[in-house]
Design an enzyme around this catalytic site. Structure first.
Site, PDB file in Angstrom:
ATOM      1  N   ILE A  21      -6.780   2.942  -6.746  1.00  0.00           N
ATOM      2  CA  ILE A  21      -5.741   3.496  -7.626  1.00  0.00           C
ATOM      3  C   ILE A  21      -4.603   2.512  -7.864  1.00  0.00           C
ATOM      4  O   ILE A  21      -3.717   2.781  -8.666  1.00  0.00           O
ATOM      5  CB  ILE A  21      -5.146   4.823  -7.071  1.00  0.00           C
ATOM      6  CG1 ILE A  21      -4.715   4.660  -5.604  1.00  0.00           C
ATOM      7  CG2 ILE A  21      -6.132   5.955  -7.244  1.00  0.00           C
ATOM      8  CD1 ILE A  21      -3.950   5.855  -5.064  1.00  0.00           C
ATOM      9  N   GLY A  22      -4.621   1.396  -7.180  1.00  0.00           N
ATOM     10  CA  GLY A  22      -3.538   0.441  -7.417  1.00  0.00           C
ATOM     11  C   GLY A  22      -3.860  -0.885  -6.781  1.00  0.00           C
ATOM     12  O   GLY A  22      -4.625  -0.965  -5.821  1.00  0.00           O
ATOM     13  N   GLY A  28      -1.741  -4.628  -5.972  1.00  0.00           N
ATOM     14  CA  GLY A  28      -0.566  -5.489  -6.104  1.00  0.00           C
ATOM     15  C   GLY A  28      -0.879  -6.841  -5.505  1.00  0.00           C
ATOM     16  O   GLY A  28      -2.035  -7.135  -5.192  1.00  0.00           O
ATOM     17  N   THR A  29       0.168  -7.654  -5.343  1.00  0.00           N
ATOM     18  CA  THR A  29      -0.024  -8.999  -4.808  1.00  0.00           C
ATOM     19  C   THR A  29      -0.489  -8.949  -3.364  1.00  0.00           C
ATOM     20  O   THR A  29      -1.230  -9.812  -2.914  1.00  0.00           O
ATOM     21  CB  THR A  29       1.319  -9.759  -4.856  1.00  0.00           C
ATOM     22  OG1 THR A  29       2.003  -9.368  -6.044  1.00  0.00           O
ATOM     23  CG2 THR A  29       1.119 -11.244  -4.835  1.00  0.00           C
ATOM     24  N   VAL A  84      -4.823  -0.381  -3.165  1.00  0.00           N
ATOM     25  CA  VAL A  84      -4.554   0.991  -2.738  1.00  0.00           C
ATOM     26  C   VAL A  84      -5.680   1.894  -3.244  1.00  0.00           C
ATOM     27  O   VAL A  84      -6.089   1.789  -4.409  1.00  0.00           O
ATOM     28  CB  VAL A  84      -3.172   1.463  -3.259  1.00  0.00           C
ATOM     29  CG1 VAL A  84      -2.875   2.883  -2.793  1.00  0.00           C
ATOM     30  CG2 VAL A  84      -2.062   0.516  -2.780  1.00  0.00           C
ATOM     31  N   ASP A 129      12.379  -4.685  -4.202  1.00  0.00           N
ATOM     32  CA  ASP A 129      11.385  -4.669  -5.276  1.00  0.00           C
ATOM     33  C   ASP A 129      11.408  -3.335  -6.011  1.00  0.00           C
ATOM     34  O   ASP A 129      10.361  -2.730  -6.277  1.00  0.00           O
ATOM     35  CB  ASP A 129       9.989  -4.979  -4.702  1.00  0.00           C
ATOM     36  CG  ASP A 129       9.059  -5.556  -5.773  1.00  0.00           C
ATOM     37  OD1 ASP A 129       9.550  -5.952  -6.857  1.00  0.00           O
ATOM     38  OD2 ASP A 129       7.846  -5.587  -5.542  1.00  0.00           O
TER      39      ASP A 129
HETATM   40  P1  ADP Z   1       1.853  -3.671  -3.513  1.00  0.00           P
HETATM   41  O1  ADP Z   1       2.655  -4.147  -2.334  1.00  0.00           O
HETATM   42  O2  ADP Z   1       0.522  -4.314  -3.557  1.00  0.00           O
HETATM   43  O3  ADP Z   1       2.609  -3.696  -4.810  1.00  0.00           O
HETATM   44  P2  ADP Z   1       2.252  -0.779  -3.524  1.00  0.00           P
HETATM   45  O4  ADP Z   1       2.604  -0.080  -2.254  1.00  0.00           O
HETATM   46  O5  ADP Z   1       3.348  -0.957  -4.519  1.00  0.00           O
HETATM   47  O6  ADP Z   1       1.518  -2.144  -3.186  1.00  0.00           O
HETATM   48  O7  ADP Z   1       1.064   0.006  -4.238  1.00  0.00           O
HETATM   49  C1  ADP Z   1       0.464  -0.493  -5.405  1.00  0.00           C
HETATM   50  C2  ADP Z   1       0.204   0.647  -6.368  1.00  0.00           C
HETATM   51  O8  ADP Z   1      -0.646   1.616  -5.728  1.00  0.00           O
HETATM   52  C3  ADP Z   1       1.426   1.438  -6.802  1.00  0.00           C
HETATM   53  O9  ADP Z   1       2.084   0.845  -7.905  1.00  0.00           O
HETATM   54  C4  ADP Z   1       0.830   2.779  -7.144  1.00  0.00           C
HETATM   55  O10 ADP Z   1       0.264   2.772  -8.439  1.00  0.00           O
HETATM   56  C5  ADP Z   1      -0.287   2.926  -6.126  1.00  0.00           C
HETATM   57  N1  ADP Z   1       0.239   3.674  -4.965  1.00  0.00           N
HETATM   58  C6  ADP Z   1       0.847   3.178  -3.880  1.00  0.00           C
HETATM   59  N2  ADP Z   1       1.227   4.159  -3.031  1.00  0.00           N
HETATM   60  C7  ADP Z   1       0.848   5.311  -3.609  1.00  0.00           C
HETATM   61  C8  ADP Z   1       0.966   6.693  -3.239  1.00  0.00           C
HETATM   62  N3  ADP Z   1       1.529   7.076  -2.108  1.00  0.00           N
HETATM   63  N4  ADP Z   1       0.453   7.616  -4.091  1.00  0.00           N
HETATM   64  C9  ADP Z   1      -0.127   7.246  -5.235  1.00  0.00           C
HETATM   65  N5  ADP Z   1      -0.276   5.979  -5.630  1.00  0.00           N
HETATM   66  C10 ADP Z   1       0.208   5.012  -4.837  1.00  0.00           C
HETATM   67 MG    MG Z   2       4.242  -2.544  -5.489  1.00  0.00          MG
END
Ligand code: ADP
Ligand code: MG
Length: 467
Positions: free
Chosen positions: A34-35, A37-38, A42, A151
């Site tokens: 679902i996600g 990042g760097t 997720v 961030d």
């Molecule tokens: P990164 O450090 O890689 O940016 P994040 O914690 O920001 O990781 O998570 C990346 C993406 O995953 C988020 O932008 C979001 O879309 C999804 N995500 C992260 N945590 C959640 C959550 N608790 N519920 C739903 N989606 C999430």
């Molecule tokens: Mg993030």
């Protein structure tokens, strides 16, 4: 075909993760990515014991798999933030952390959410008020722990629009506030520069690095000293245009340089512009200086002047600025709001929006100097929002020409010099938003971090305090 192969790759990644972390497989069904990042991927998960329940009755989780190359101290710090601060005031908490060798996952409550770009233009004043209230409540909470998130941006502030739920996530770049020096150094003297990679903390000794490397495999994530992150700057998000729709050419700020604090050679991207040299050269004092170093972790487009100007003593005001960028985005229905690719271009965008004089004053307060090729009066966020959200001005419509941009009054976007940016008329609204919303944006986007409003005070601001 490419959608198929993307799906295949994700399936393979999930399979590999479950293989490396059998306990995860035992407890959870992992459905899809679902996600990304760097520093992580997720995934959406649910409990195996709920497998037979209908989806509406399952408990859903976000399973964050940290990249295995992340420094253990960084992961430890992120986990510590989630444990200490999370679970309330719209800040994400953590339910469980699993590790096997270098495979580490955080299991957190899942919140359904859409991309900011899908609703940025749809929020009305009431919804925006609630959204900003939640964001600033989360920040007030984080800041009360002496932590800078670093961030803040929409993809780290998840919004479940249907249920009006909000979660600030991603403490991967969070940093503890460095205690202020007892005697603030006289402006010209820069404090001892922290190493670029340490995000403001002292450099670890070789022995500590070795010990930490040895600990890497055996690290117990539930114990241990919280250590600030080794933060890498993040890439800018893919973006649309910066929207000031400015009739003027962007200012081109030259190097931040002050006569007392000559800019570093590194800062002299164009040597010919050195403020303390003759044309075409850099003075010896400039060349001899070590480049100023300061934390710059964060995302391009959300970095405040103090980060762009490499001011070392950064505070929670960094996050407040980013919240201001989010508000400006929502008011003008444009995302990303800033889209510069590097720090100097980012300063040029700030000069365009804020005006060169306010930016220069703020820079001076930080012991820096911003030199620009042309003065900018700055743009009026109210006019910008009205223009970007409303109908285009009728062609040929007359009106007295603005003395700065020379456009007719109904087309001019220049900041009104007679009016302080944070003043507002209680009865007036612009583009459907109360005037107070623009006044709050001006307080959040105050270029001088010491004069910038705090998250705590912003919550008392008339825009947010109103029902
Ligand atoms: P990164 O450090 O890689 O940016 P994040 O914690 O920001 O990781 O998570 C990346 C993406 O995953 C988020 O932008 C979001 O879309 C999804 N995500 C992260 N945590 C959640 C959550 N608790 N519920 C739903 N989606 C999430
Ligand atoms: Mg993030």
């Amino acid at each position: 075909q490419s959608a198929n192969s993307k799906e295949d790759v994700e399936k393979y990644q999930i399979k590999e993760l479950l293989h490396k972390l059998p306990r995860l497989d035992k407890i959870f069904e992992v459905h899809r990515k679902i996600g990304e990042g760097t520093f992580s991927s997720v995934y959406l998960g649910s409990l195996r014991q709920h497998a037979t329940l209908p989806d509406s009755e399952k408990r859903w989780f976000a399973i964050k798999h940290l990249v295995p190359t992340a420094h253990p101290a960084r992961i430890e710090h992120e986990l510590r933030c989630l444990q200490d601060m999370g679970g309330k005031h719209h800040v994400i908490g953590v339910e469980l952390c699993l590790r096997n060798l270098d495979t580490i996952v955080f299991i957190m409550p899942y919140i359904p959410h859409k991309k900011f770009s899908e609703y940025v233009g749809e929020m009305d004043a009431g919804e925006l008020r609630q959204y900003m209230r939640a964001l600033l409540t989360a920040l007030r909470h984080v800041h009360s722990f002496g932590v800078i998130h670093r961030d803040v941006k929409p993809s780290n502030f998840l919004y479940d629009r249907d249920n009006r739920r909000y979660l600030l996530v991603d403490f991967g770049l969070a940093q503890r506030l460095c205690p202020a020096p007892e005697e603030p150094p006289a402006l010209p003297a820069l404090p001892a520069p922290p190493p670029a990679h340490s995000n403001g903390l002292r450099k670890r000794t070789r022995e500590e690095e070795d010990a930490s490397a040895a600990k890497r495999v055996a690290l117990d994530l539930s114990t241990g000293r919280p250590v600030a992150t080794a933060a890498a700057p993040r890439e800018p998000p893919p973006g649309g245009p910066f929207v000031p729709a400015s009739p003027t050419v962007p200012a081109s700020p030259a190097v931040p340089a002050s006569p007392a604090v000559p800019a570093s050679p590194a800062a002299h991207a164009g040597r010919a512009r050195c403020a303390c040299s003759g044309v075409g050269g850099v003075c010896g004092a400039c060349l001899a200086r070590a480049p100023p170093r300061a934390p710059r972790a964060g995302t391009q487009g959300f970095r405040p002047p103090e980060v762009l100007l490499k001011y070392p003593q950064q505070t929670t005001a960094v996050d407040v600025w980013a919240a201001g960028v989010v508000l400006a985005s929502a008011l003008t229905a444009r995302y990303p709001f800033f889209r510069a690719g590097d720090d100097v271009a980012a300063l040029a965008e700030l000069a365009d929006l804020l005006g060169t004089a306010p930016l220069q004053r703020a820079a001076e307060a930080l012991g820096r100097r911003v030199v620009t090729s042309a003065a900018r009066r700055g743009l009026c966020l109210r006019k910008l929002a009205a223009r970007l959200r409303g109908p285009a001005p009728a062609p040929g419509a007359a009106g007295p020409a603005c003395t700065t941009c020379r456009l007719p009054e109904n087309q001019c976007l220049c900041r009104d010099e007679m009016k302080k940016a944070d003043e507002f008329s209680p009865a007036r609204s612009v583009a459907g938003f109360p005037d107070a919303a623009f006044a709050l944006a001006a307080r959040l986007l105050e270029p001088d971090p010491r004069a910038r409003i705090s998250a705590h005070d912003a919550l008392q601001h008339p825009f947010l305090a109103a029902d």
